[in-house]
Design a protein around this motif. Structure first.
Motif, PDB file in Angstrom:
ATOM      1  N   LEU A 180       0.796  -1.225   0.000  1.00 22.32           N
ATOM      2  CA  LEU A 180       0.000   0.000   0.000  1.00 22.32           C
ATOM      3  C   LEU A 180       0.829   1.275   0.000  1.00 22.32           C
ATOM      4  N   GLY A 181       2.147   1.162   0.169  1.00 19.55           N
ATOM      5  CA  GLY A 181       2.977   2.353   0.217  1.00 19.55           C
ATOM      6  C   GLY A 181       2.979   3.113  -1.093  1.00 19.55           C
ATOM      7  N   LEU A 182       3.357   4.404  -0.997  1.00 22.83           N
ATOM      8  CA  LEU A 182       3.355   5.270  -2.177  1.00 22.83           C
ATOM      9  C   LEU A 182       4.301   4.779  -3.263  1.00 22.83           C
ATOM     10  N   HIS A 183       5.351   4.070  -2.876  1.00 22.99           N
ATOM     11  CA  HIS A 183       6.359   3.675  -3.851  1.00 22.99           C
ATOM     12  C   HIS A 183       6.185   2.235  -4.326  1.00 22.99           C
ATOM     13  N   SER A 184       5.053   1.636  -3.976  1.00 27.93           N
ATOM     14  CA  SER A 184       4.759   0.285  -4.449  1.00 27.93           C
ATOM     15  C   SER A 184       3.927   0.401  -5.714  1.00 27.93           C
ATOM     16  N   HIS A 185       4.498   0.013  -6.846  1.00 25.73           N
ATOM     17  CA  HIS A 185       3.858   0.310  -8.129  1.00 25.73           C
ATOM     18  C   HIS A 185       3.270  -0.914  -8.832  1.00 25.73           C
ATOM     19  N   SER A 186       3.351  -2.104  -8.249  1.00 27.68           N
ATOM     20  CA  SER A 186       2.920  -3.286  -8.983  1.00 27.68           C
ATOM     21  C   SER A 186       1.442  -3.217  -9.367  1.00 27.68           C
ATOM     22  N   TRP A 187       0.591  -2.867  -8.415  1.00 26.91           N
ATOM     23  CA  TRP A 187      -0.831  -2.759  -8.731  1.00 26.91           C
ATOM     24  C   TRP A 187      -1.093  -1.644  -9.730  1.00 26.91           C
ATOM     25  N   ARG A 188      -0.432  -0.523  -9.520  1.00 28.37           N
ATOM     26  CA  ARG A 188      -0.662   0.634 -10.385  1.00 28.37           C
ATOM     27  C   ARG A 188      -0.119   0.378 -11.794  1.00 28.37           C
ATOM     28  N   THR A 189       1.013  -0.292 -11.866  1.00 31.21           N
ATOM     29  CA  THR A 189       1.586  -0.597 -13.179  1.00 31.21           C
ATOM     30  C   THR A 189       0.664  -1.505 -13.973  1.00 31.21           C
ATOM     31  N   THR A 190       0.142  -2.532 -13.318  1.00 34.95           N
ATOM     32  CA  THR A 190      -0.794  -3.445 -13.983  1.00 34.95           C
ATOM     33  C   THR A 190      -2.041  -2.708 -14.424  1.00 34.95           C
ATOM     34  N   LEU A 191      -2.556  -1.839 -13.573  1.00 33.68           N
ATOM     35  CA  LEU A 191      -3.757  -1.093 -13.911  1.00 33.68           C
ATOM     36  C   LEU A 191      -3.516  -0.140 -15.075  1.00 33.68           C
ATOM     37  N   SER A 250      -8.856   5.860 -13.437  1.00 35.13           N
ATOM     38  CA  SER A 250      -8.452   4.493 -13.080  1.00 35.13           C
ATOM     39  C   SER A 250      -8.088   4.502 -11.610  1.00 35.13           C
ATOM     40  N   LEU A 251      -8.617   3.515 -10.881  1.00 37.25           N
ATOM     41  CA  LEU A 251      -8.453   3.457  -9.432  1.00 37.25           C
ATOM     42  C   LEU A 251      -8.145   2.034  -8.972  1.00 37.25           C
ATOM     43  N   VAL A 252      -7.406   1.930  -7.874  1.00 31.69           N
ATOM     44  CA  VAL A 252      -7.277   0.671  -7.161  1.00 31.69           C
ATOM     45  C   VAL A 252      -8.181   0.786  -5.935  1.00 31.69           C
ATOM     46  N   VAL A 253      -9.240  -0.004  -5.891  1.00 32.60           N
ATOM     47  CA  VAL A 253     -10.195   0.044  -4.792  1.00 32.60           C
ATOM     48  C   VAL A 253      -9.900  -1.125  -3.857  1.00 32.60           C
ATOM     49  N   GLU A 257      -0.628   8.588 -10.385  1.00 34.49           N
ATOM     50  CA  GLU A 257      -1.297   7.666 -11.292  1.00 34.49           C
ATOM     51  C   GLU A 257      -2.079   6.631 -10.515  1.00 34.49           C
ATOM     52  N   SER A 258      -3.349   6.447 -10.880  1.00 33.21           N
ATOM     53  CA  SER A 258      -4.203   5.401 -10.314  1.00 33.21           C
ATOM     54  C   SER A 258      -4.208   5.424  -8.790  1.00 33.21           C
ATOM     55  N   PRO A 259      -4.903   6.381  -8.189  1.00 31.01           N
ATOM     56  CA  PRO A 259      -4.946   6.450  -6.726  1.00 31.01           C
ATOM     57  C   PRO A 259      -5.506   5.175  -6.106  1.00 31.01           C
ATOM     58  N   LEU A 260      -5.123   4.925  -4.876  1.00 31.12           N
ATOM     59  CA  LEU A 260      -5.623   3.791  -4.119  1.00 31.12           C
ATOM     60  C   LEU A 260      -6.609   4.326  -3.086  1.00 31.12           C
ATOM     61  N   ILE A 261      -7.841   3.813  -3.119  1.00 32.48           N
ATOM     62  CA  ILE A 261      -8.875   4.297  -2.211  1.00 32.48           C
ATOM     63  C   ILE A 261      -9.665   3.118  -1.656  1.00 32.48           C
ATOM     64  N   THR A 262     -10.405   3.366  -0.602  1.00 33.00           N
ATOM     65  CA  THR A 262     -11.276   2.339  -0.049  1.00 33.00           C
ATOM     66  C   THR A 262     -12.631   2.372  -0.766  1.00 33.00           C
ATOM     67  N   PHE A 263     -13.394   1.313  -0.564  1.00 32.44           N
ATOM     68  CA  PHE A 263     -14.742   1.254  -1.138  1.00 32.44           C
ATOM     69  C   PHE A 263     -15.586   2.409  -0.611  1.00 32.44           C
ATOM     70  N   GLU A 264     -15.444   2.718   0.675  1.00 36.67           N
ATOM     71  CA  GLU A 264     -16.227   3.797   1.268  1.00 36.67           C
ATOM     72  C   GLU A 264     -15.923   5.126   0.606  1.00 36.67           C
ATOM     73  N   THR A 265     -14.647   5.369   0.281  1.00 33.47           N
ATOM     74  CA  THR A 265     -14.276   6.616  -0.392  1.00 33.47           C
ATOM     75  C   THR A 265     -14.857   6.666  -1.793  1.00 33.47           C
ATOM     76  N   LEU A 266     -14.820   5.546  -2.507  1.00 34.07           N
ATOM     77  CA  LEU A 266     -15.414   5.490  -3.838  1.00 34.07           C
ATOM     78  C   LEU A 266     -16.900   5.810  -3.777  1.00 34.07           C
ATOM     79  N   SER A 267     -17.596   5.241  -2.807  1.00 39.33           N
ATOM     80  CA  SER A 267     -19.027   5.500  -2.649  1.00 39.33           C
ATOM     81  C   SER A 267     -19.289   6.972  -2.381  1.00 39.33           C
TER      82      SER A 267
END
Length: 442
Positions: A368-379, A397-400, A416-426
């Motif tokens: 979940l750290g700012l410098h972890s790009h694996s999820w964001r790169t795939t997205l 584009s988001l990682v939920v 690029e591609s922020p990471l948010i919770t389901f509650e934030t998306l709602s």
């Protein structure tokens, strides 16, 4: 033996009350030598009589029922540490036990400091704060539904174990999003057996609430299979199914001491969600039972806001509420797209990640750290593929994620591609809908 157990229980309650007062005073006590305690948790644990101290800490933990109570997680850490010690010490001094809890607190602060570089960037506005609580576990909803009707839940589990009913028939997907997907047999059957035992003990211990109580060696509960064969769960199953040698007291809040097993109705009920999540994690069922319901939940949210939404499989087939549609692109699909959603001129590409928040904090931090790009790169690759297939740019584009409560600065949205919770998306979708309504009214 019964008088010995009663004596242990009475003494543990008295010592727990005094220990709670000592810990409370220490919050404001500036004379405590912090440096003397720092890094000494293992040494202190080795000097303490674990048989005595474990029941005392269990009673303290049982009394700290507010999730925001600052000492609560550190009492659990001290209890876990005592359970891991190969040998027991001799000290029964409350000051030593208070020192152990304080040392565990300091150890946790040191761990957080060590992980800080993962959470933070050079820009203080981009720091990330992660909060993990029992309320954010995916299986919490199932646990609350179980406790809403304990007797009815036990009857339903008994029918499932007798192979008379399918879990999806006994537990609705609306109230039990994960249990309704758990099979009745195979690798899931031990989970149902342990759940039946836990729920039976919750009823048995209810009269002792709010205190801890010993579990009688004469305890037994039974059910019958469809062939008429009885299944008996007793004290042996308590020791084999409800006591863990690992760092899992949140999931296994049962302590063996003075020839008895100790727990409480509250602690067992509170352990249902973390235990169920961990139990499913240890099987091959996680994708079907945990991950897929979360993806379905995100899709349902977007559809409720007027989006045409669904997943895109590896062959490029997009499944929405309108049916199936084949998306054509000259390039190979980089993998299944969890959620593709369109509405008017809006195009959203989402990855859904259900975090196993019972795992090691470093592993969670690295994901979940700012410098972890694996999820964001795939997205990013999936977003580019969608744009070519639809011949239009994606707006978002988001990682939920679920399983955590994550708060990030708005600066992350510049990336690029922020990471948010389901509650934030709602909340974002609700705010956008409200803004749209205001615009039409104007």
């Amino acid at each position: 033996m019964r008088s010995d157990v009663r004596f242990v229980g009475d003494r543990a309650r008295r010592d727990a009350e005094e220990l709670s007062r000592v810990l409370e005073r220490r919050r404001e006590d500036e004379t405590v030598d912090v440096e003397l305690l720092r890094g000494r948790s293992a040494e202190l644990a080795a000097s303490i009589d674990s048989d005595w101290a474990s029941v005392v800490l269990l009673a303290v933990w049982n009394s700290l029922r507010e999730p925001t109570e600052p000492a609560r997680p550190h009492v659990k850490r001290a209890l876990e540490l005592l359970q891991r010690m190969p040998d027991s010490g001799s000290s029964r001094a409350l000051v030593d036990l208070a020192n152990l809890v304080s040392a565990c607190w300091l150890s946790h602060e040191a761990d957080v400091t060590e992980l800080a570089p993962i959470w933070q960037s050079s820009d203080p506005d981009q720091a990330v704060t992660i909060l993990i609580s029992g309320a954010s576990l995916p299986t919490t909803f199932d646990a609350c539904s179980l406790m809403a009707d304990v007797t009815g839940s036990i009857r339903a589990i008994a029918e499932i174990l007798s192979l008379q009913s399918d879990p999806g028939e006994m537990f609705s997907a609306e109230d039990f999003p994960h249990l309704s997907r758990l099979p009745a047999s195979g690798e899931a059957r031990p989970i149902w057996l342990a759940l039946f035992l836990r729920m039976s003990l919750i009823i048995r211990l209810a009269p002792f609430e709010p205190g801890i109580a010993p579990l009688s060696k004469q305890f037994s509960t039974q059910l019958y299979s469809e062939t008429g064969e009885s299944i008996v769960l007793g004290y042996a199953e308590i020791t084999s199914l409800l006591i863990s040698l690992e760092d899992e007291v949140a999931s296994y809040p049962v302590i063996s001491s003075a020839g008895a097993c100790w727990t409480s109705c509250y602690l067992l009920a509170d352990s249902l969600a973390p235990w169920l999540l961990a139990a499913i994690q240890q099987t091959t069922l996680r994708e079907h039972v945990i991950s897929q319901p979360f993806e379905d939940k995100v899709v349902s949210l977007l559809r409720s806001h007027g989006f045409r939404a669904g997943s895109v499989d590896a062959n490029g087939t997009w499944t929405t509420q309108s049916g199936k549609e084949r998306l054509h692109c000259d390039e190979k699909n980089p993998g299944q797209i969890d959620v593709l959603a369109t509405r008017d001129d809006d195009v959203f590409v989402l990855e859904c990640k259900s975090i196993f928040s019972m795992g090691r904090i470093r592993n969670i931090a690295e994901k979940l750290g700012l410098h972890s790009h694996s999820w964001r790169t795939t997205l990013r690759k999936k977003r580019e593929w969608v744009e070519k297939a639809l011949h239009r740019d994606a707006d978002l584009s988001l990682v939920v994620v679920e399983g955590i409560q994550a708060y990030t600065s708005e600066q992350e949205w510049k990336g690029e591609s922020p990471l948010i919770t389901f509650e934030t998306l709602s909340q974002l979708l609700d705010a956008a809908a409200l803004q749209s309504d205001d615009s039409r009214d104007a």
